[in-house]
Write a protein that holds these residues in place. Structure first.
Motif, PDB file in Angstrom:
ATOM      1  N   THR A 144       0.676  -0.773  -0.478  1.00  0.00           N
ATOM      2  CA  THR A 144       0.168   0.007   0.274  1.00  0.00           C
ATOM      3  C   THR A 144       0.548   1.348   0.198  1.00  0.00           C
ATOM      4  O   THR A 144       2.138   1.600   0.228  1.00  0.00           O
ATOM      5  CB  THR A 144      -1.314  -0.286   1.520  1.00  0.00           C
ATOM      6  OG1 THR A 144      -0.029   0.251   2.363  1.00  0.00           O
ATOM      7  CG2 THR A 144      -1.796  -1.433   1.435  1.00  0.00           C
ATOM      8  N   GLU A 214      -0.631   1.610  -7.713  1.00  0.00           N
ATOM      9  CA  GLU A 214      -1.204   1.577  -6.140  1.00  0.00           C
ATOM     10  C   GLU A 214      -1.801   3.768  -6.760  1.00  0.00           C
ATOM     11  O   GLU A 214      -2.954   4.456  -6.201  1.00  0.00           O
ATOM     12  CB  GLU A 214      -0.494   2.207  -5.562  1.00  0.00           C
ATOM     13  CG  GLU A 214      -0.502   0.548  -4.757  1.00  0.00           C
ATOM     14  CD  GLU A 214      -2.174  -0.354  -4.152  1.00  0.00           C
ATOM     15  OE1 GLU A 214      -2.672   0.113  -3.817  1.00  0.00           O
ATOM     16  OE2 GLU A 214      -2.277  -0.853  -4.699  1.00  0.00           O
ATOM     17  N   LYS A 217      -4.941   3.714  -8.632  1.00  0.00           N
ATOM     18  CA  LYS A 217      -5.596   3.158  -8.470  1.00  0.00           C
ATOM     19  C   LYS A 217      -6.718   4.091  -7.102  1.00  0.00           C
ATOM     20  O   LYS A 217      -7.560   4.334  -7.621  1.00  0.00           O
ATOM     21  CB  LYS A 217      -5.072   2.262  -7.423  1.00  0.00           C
ATOM     22  CG  LYS A 217      -6.411   1.487  -6.546  1.00  0.00           C
ATOM     23  CD  LYS A 217      -6.734   0.670  -5.600  1.00  0.00           C
ATOM     24  CE  LYS A 217      -6.015  -1.362  -6.134  1.00  0.00           C
ATOM     25  NZ  LYS A 217      -5.687  -2.257  -5.702  1.00  0.00           N
ATOM     26  N   MET A 218      -5.785   5.404  -6.798  1.00  0.00           N
ATOM     27  CA  MET A 218      -6.213   6.656  -5.921  1.00  0.00           C
ATOM     28  C   MET A 218      -6.675   7.262  -6.846  1.00  0.00           C
ATOM     29  O   MET A 218      -7.748   8.123  -6.547  1.00  0.00           O
ATOM     30  CB  MET A 218      -4.799   6.805  -5.811  1.00  0.00           C
ATOM     31  CG  MET A 218      -4.605   6.257  -4.428  1.00  0.00           C
ATOM     32  SD  MET A 218      -2.526   7.265  -3.593  1.00  0.00           S
ATOM     33  CE  MET A 218      -3.267   8.167  -2.567  1.00  0.00           C
ATOM     34  N   GLU A 219      -5.947   7.297  -8.402  1.00  0.00           N
ATOM     35  CA  GLU A 219      -7.028   8.783  -9.052  1.00  0.00           C
ATOM     36  C   GLU A 219      -7.861   8.641 -10.098  1.00  0.00           C
ATOM     37  O   GLU A 219      -8.193   9.488 -10.280  1.00  0.00           O
ATOM     38  CB  GLU A 219      -5.493   8.798  -9.869  1.00  0.00           C
ATOM     39  CG  GLU A 219      -4.503   9.706  -9.385  1.00  0.00           C
ATOM     40  CD  GLU A 219      -4.833  10.749  -8.547  1.00  0.00           C
ATOM     41  OE1 GLU A 219      -5.743  11.540  -9.198  1.00  0.00           O
ATOM     42  OE2 GLU A 219      -3.930  11.666  -7.941  1.00  0.00           O
ATOM     43  N   PRO A 221     -11.384   6.391  -9.632  1.00  0.00           N
ATOM     44  CA  PRO A 221     -12.470   5.225  -8.653  1.00  0.00           C
ATOM     45  C   PRO A 221     -12.200   4.352  -9.801  1.00  0.00           C
ATOM     46  O   PRO A 221     -12.843   3.402  -9.496  1.00  0.00           O
ATOM     47  CB  PRO A 221     -13.643   6.476  -8.919  1.00  0.00           C
ATOM     48  CG  PRO A 221     -12.978   8.220  -9.783  1.00  0.00           C
ATOM     49  CD  PRO A 221     -11.891   7.897 -10.652  1.00  0.00           C
ATOM     50  N   GLU A 222     -12.890   3.969 -11.598  1.00  0.00           N
ATOM     51  CA  GLU A 222     -12.805   3.036 -11.224  1.00  0.00           C
ATOM     52  C   GLU A 222     -12.334   1.815 -11.569  1.00  0.00           C
ATOM     53  O   GLU A 222     -12.866   0.642 -11.547  1.00  0.00           O
ATOM     54  CB  GLU A 222     -13.093   2.776 -13.306  1.00  0.00           C
ATOM     55  CG  GLU A 222     -14.323   3.769 -13.441  1.00  0.00           C
ATOM     56  CD  GLU A 222     -13.675   5.296 -14.064  1.00  0.00           C
ATOM     57  OE1 GLU A 222     -14.621   6.286 -14.462  1.00  0.00           O
ATOM     58  OE2 GLU A 222     -12.742   5.673 -13.202  1.00  0.00           O
ATOM     59  N   ILE A 223     -10.772   1.962 -11.160  1.00  0.00           N
ATOM     60  CA  ILE A 223      -9.717   1.001 -10.900  1.00  0.00           C
ATOM     61  C   ILE A 223     -10.089   0.716  -9.985  1.00  0.00           C
ATOM     62  O   ILE A 223      -9.769  -0.624  -8.965  1.00  0.00           O
ATOM     63  CB  ILE A 223      -8.449   1.642 -10.936  1.00  0.00           C
ATOM     64  CG1 ILE A 223      -8.011   2.074 -12.285  1.00  0.00           C
ATOM     65  CG2 ILE A 223      -7.709   0.725 -10.894  1.00  0.00           C
ATOM     66  CD1 ILE A 223      -6.931   2.287 -12.765  1.00  0.00           C
ATOM     67  N   TYR A 224     -10.321   1.463  -9.044  1.00  0.00           N
ATOM     68  CA  TYR A 224     -10.601   1.349  -7.153  1.00  0.00           C
ATOM     69  C   TYR A 224     -11.858   0.845  -7.418  1.00  0.00           C
ATOM     70  O   TYR A 224     -11.999  -0.699  -6.107  1.00  0.00           O
ATOM     71  CB  TYR A 224     -10.802   2.751  -6.178  1.00  0.00           C
ATOM     72  CG  TYR A 224     -11.272   2.228  -5.168  1.00  0.00           C
ATOM     73  CD1 TYR A 224     -10.208   2.851  -3.952  1.00  0.00           C
ATOM     74  CD2 TYR A 224     -11.932   2.744  -4.479  1.00  0.00           C
ATOM     75  CE1 TYR A 224      -9.817   1.581  -2.814  1.00  0.00           C
ATOM     76  CE2 TYR A 224     -12.500   1.840  -2.888  1.00  0.00           C
ATOM     77  CZ  TYR A 224     -11.662   1.629  -2.080  1.00  0.00           C
ATOM     78  OH  TYR A 224     -11.690   1.990  -0.701  1.00  0.00           O
ATOM     79  N   ASP A 225     -12.677   0.349  -7.919  1.00  0.00           N
ATOM     80  CA  ASP A 225     -14.402  -0.298  -7.774  1.00  0.00           C
ATOM     81  C   ASP A 225     -13.763  -1.162  -8.840  1.00  0.00           C
ATOM     82  O   ASP A 225     -14.995  -2.058  -8.251  1.00  0.00           O
ATOM     83  CB  ASP A 225     -15.382   0.609  -8.381  1.00  0.00           C
ATOM     84  CG  ASP A 225     -15.413   1.792  -7.236  1.00  0.00           C
ATOM     85  OD1 ASP A 225     -16.035   2.159  -6.378  1.00  0.00           O
ATOM     86  OD2 ASP A 225     -16.067   2.768  -7.482  1.00  0.00           O
ATOM     87  N   GLU A 229      -9.675  -3.071 -14.310  1.00  0.00           N
ATOM     88  CA  GLU A 229      -8.662  -3.923 -13.866  1.00  0.00           C
ATOM     89  C   GLU A 229      -7.196  -3.643 -14.298  1.00  0.00           C
ATOM     90  O   GLU A 229      -6.373  -3.335 -15.859  1.00  0.00           O
ATOM     91  CB  GLU A 229      -8.873  -5.075 -14.375  1.00  0.00           C
ATOM     92  CG  GLU A 229      -7.426  -6.131 -13.671  1.00  0.00           C
ATOM     93  CD  GLU A 229      -7.225  -7.644 -13.643  1.00  0.00           C
ATOM     94  OE1 GLU A 229      -6.736  -8.147 -13.375  1.00  0.00           O
ATOM     95  OE2 GLU A 229      -8.838  -7.809 -14.231  1.00  0.00           O
ATOM     96  N   CYS A 258      -8.658   6.390 -17.306  1.00  0.00           N
ATOM     97  CA  CYS A 258      -7.438   6.447 -16.922  1.00  0.00           C
ATOM     98  C   CYS A 258      -6.649   7.513 -17.552  1.00  0.00           C
ATOM     99  O   CYS A 258      -5.673   8.917 -16.601  1.00  0.00           O
ATOM    100  CB  CYS A 258      -6.274   5.743 -17.142  1.00  0.00           C
ATOM    101  SG  CYS A 258      -6.645   3.550 -16.760  1.00  0.00           S
TER     102      CYS A 258
END
Length: 545
Positions: A144, A214, A217-219, A221-225, A229, A258
């Protein structure tokens, strides 16, 4: 100082104060105090005694007890801490081996040396508890991103304050020539957390590919959700990177998501990575298609994939060669990391020259072995014939489609090819026998005379020798050494023997020799129906090479 004369509540107050300061459980501090008092008592009563101290968690009263354990008479060694069953009957009813008898003893006077020793025990226990707390807190945070403050720099390594501890950012984990001053805020990736004798070591990184993943993923939202992928990341830290993404929702463009509105999302990542240029590439299950995408912005005209060797040949126009390779090979290197394949790039002219050389070599083969003129040999090569075996054993109808070839000509061609191959087989077998090959290997099904000759030249002359071979020794393979894939040449590789075929032949030889029970093989296959034995052998054998 006698323990009884001390303010008993002061023990608990001290424990709570230390626990608050070090952010550990007060009970651990009390246990450390109990151990330190017990050590002081042993120095007074004798080190062989089993003295235990218990501090009441409410009143702070310390109770000193001497404990003796009941053991068998023949096992009695320490008369101060052990006693036999017969001796124990004086203190308890029906004693059993393993029972403990406790009796309270008077508190001890805490001299200066004893007090100093007790203090060291408490400090040591507190340090161990602090280390355990730090390790438990950060072990699950590996992988992380964390924010910290720079404390100092030691020999190029940056020591970072991460709140409840310190971590180290090594010089080779920094981007380019990054330099930091004390109290600078820094965002880093927790690469590894290790428990070491000197305490937990937390290693940070800003160059790891996972750091970029990572950040996205923070920037995004679609990756975080999980809608988008990240399939692969390749980086040349501080210079350039490639990231492959795929969308699990057909209505969402993974690359556009992205990049963000006017590039806002990707720009935030670029700024964090000191201006590192990022190519966002759509992932594709088809490796050649994915490679074409990975080599952007260069144009690719042709892709040839060798799945077994995990190599791929890419043909580009003459003017695109430098763009495909990139400055100092950066573009092709990142594409290779992204796809996991070794990439050979050549121009259309180089490919044409190579194909011409192959055409001429096959033409010369047919001219020399079949006594053909150049024009006729070229006809055979043009129709796709690459070896004498194909000419000798192909259906005659496939020869009749060649202009100028009738049934008699086709029969003559096949007869010449067969005669030549039989003569070659005879010579190869004779040479192998001269080298000492035994009949057990000659009669083994699946080996041609040329294969037997090649094995004999490599020292494999009996069926026992053959059965001890690894599949990669026969078919060839690849070994990873220092991050580079190295080719292992196989004895039978030039005969196009695959790893699966090599393993099957070796296993058959072992069964014939009685080394392996077929029933055991069937049982293993039943336990692991999804396993690929060839892949397992490659991994195991290549690793020992």
């Amino acid at each position: 100082m006698a323990i009884t004369s001390a303010n008993q509540l002061e023990l608990l107050q001290t424990a709570e104060a230390v626990a608050r300061e070090k952010m550990i459980d007060p009970g651990l501090v009390v246990e450390a105090m109990e151990e330190s008092l017990a050590r002081a008592a042993k120095s007074r009563y004798g080190s062989e005694m089993d003295i235990r101290v218990s501090i009441d968690r409410k009143t702070g009263r310390a109770t000193f007890t001497r404990v003796r354990t009941v053991v068998a008479e023949e096992e009695l060694e320490n008369y101060q801490a052990e006693m036999t069953v017969e001796q124990a009957r004086q203190y308890m009813e029906a004693p059993q081996i393993g029972d403990e008898f406790s009796e309270e003893v008077p508190p001890v006077e805490m001299g200066r040396i004893a007090a100093q020793s007790a203090k060291q025990v408490i400090l040591q226990k507190v340090r161990e508890a602090e280390r355990d707390r730090q390790y438990e807190e950060f072990k699950d945070r590996a992988g992380t991103i964390i924010n910290g403050a720079v404390k100092r720099e030691e020999y190029g390594n940056v020591i970072v304050d991460i709140g409840r501890g310190e971590a180290v950012l090594r010089r080779n984990e920094k981007i380019g020539r990054e330099s930091y001053r004390p109290n600078d805020r820094i965002r880093v990736y927790i690469k590894d957390v290790r428990r070491e004798p000197r305490g937990p070591q937390i290693f940070l990184s800003r160059t790891a590919p996972e750091f970029m993943a990572e950040l996205f993923k923070m920037e995004v939202p679609e990756i975080y959700d999980g809608i988008i992928e990240i399939k692969a990341v390749a980086r040349d830290p501080g210079s350039r990177a490639k990231i492959a993404v795929i969308s699990h929702d057909s209505s969402i463009d993974p690359v556009g998501a992205c990049v963000g509105m006017r590039g806002s999302r990707v720009q935030a990542v670029v700024n964090e990575l000191q201006g590192e240029k990022i190519d966002i590439i759509p992932w594709n299950e088809d490796q050649p298609t994915f490679l074409v995408n990975a080599l952007q912005p260069a144009e690719v005209t042709k892709v040839v994939l060798d799945e077994e060797a995990e190599r791929i040949e890419v043909v580009v126009p003459e003017g695109q060669l430098s763009l495909a390779i990139g400055r100092r090979g950066q573009n092709v290197r990142l594409a290779s990391q992204l796809t996991g394949l070794d990439i050979d790039i050549m121009t259309e002219e180089e490919e044409s020259q190579r194909r011409q050389a192959e055409f001429e070599a096959r033409t010369r083969l047919f001219m020399d072995t079949l006594d053909l003129d150049e024009f006729f040999a070229q006809l055979l090569v043009s129709e796709g014939f690459t070896s004498l075996e194909e000419v000798a054993y192909v259906e005659s109808d496939e020869l009749l489609v060649i202009d100028g070839v009738d049934e008699s000509t086709a029969s003559e061609l096949q007869a010449r090819a067969s005669d030549f191959l039989e003569e070659q087989n005879r010579k190869a077998l004779a040479h192998a026998r001269e080298l000492g090959v035994e009949d057990s290997l000659v009669e083994f099904e699946g080996l041609t005379p040329q294969m037997i000759e090649a094995l004999a030249e490599d020292g494999v002359k009996t069926l026992e020798d053959f059965a001890t071979c690894a599949d990669w020794e026969l078919a060839g393979g690849w070994t990873t050494v220092d991050g580079q894939r190295v080719k292992d040449d196989g004895v039978l590789e030039k005969f196009d023997v695959s790893l699966e075929e090599a393993q099957a032949m070796v296993m058959t030889a072992r069964i014939q020799l009685g080394w392996v029970d077929p029933a055991d093989l069937e049982a293993e296959e039943g336990e692991e129906p999804d396993a690929d034995p060839a892949e397992e052998t490659v991994a195991g054998d290549a690793g020992t090479n």
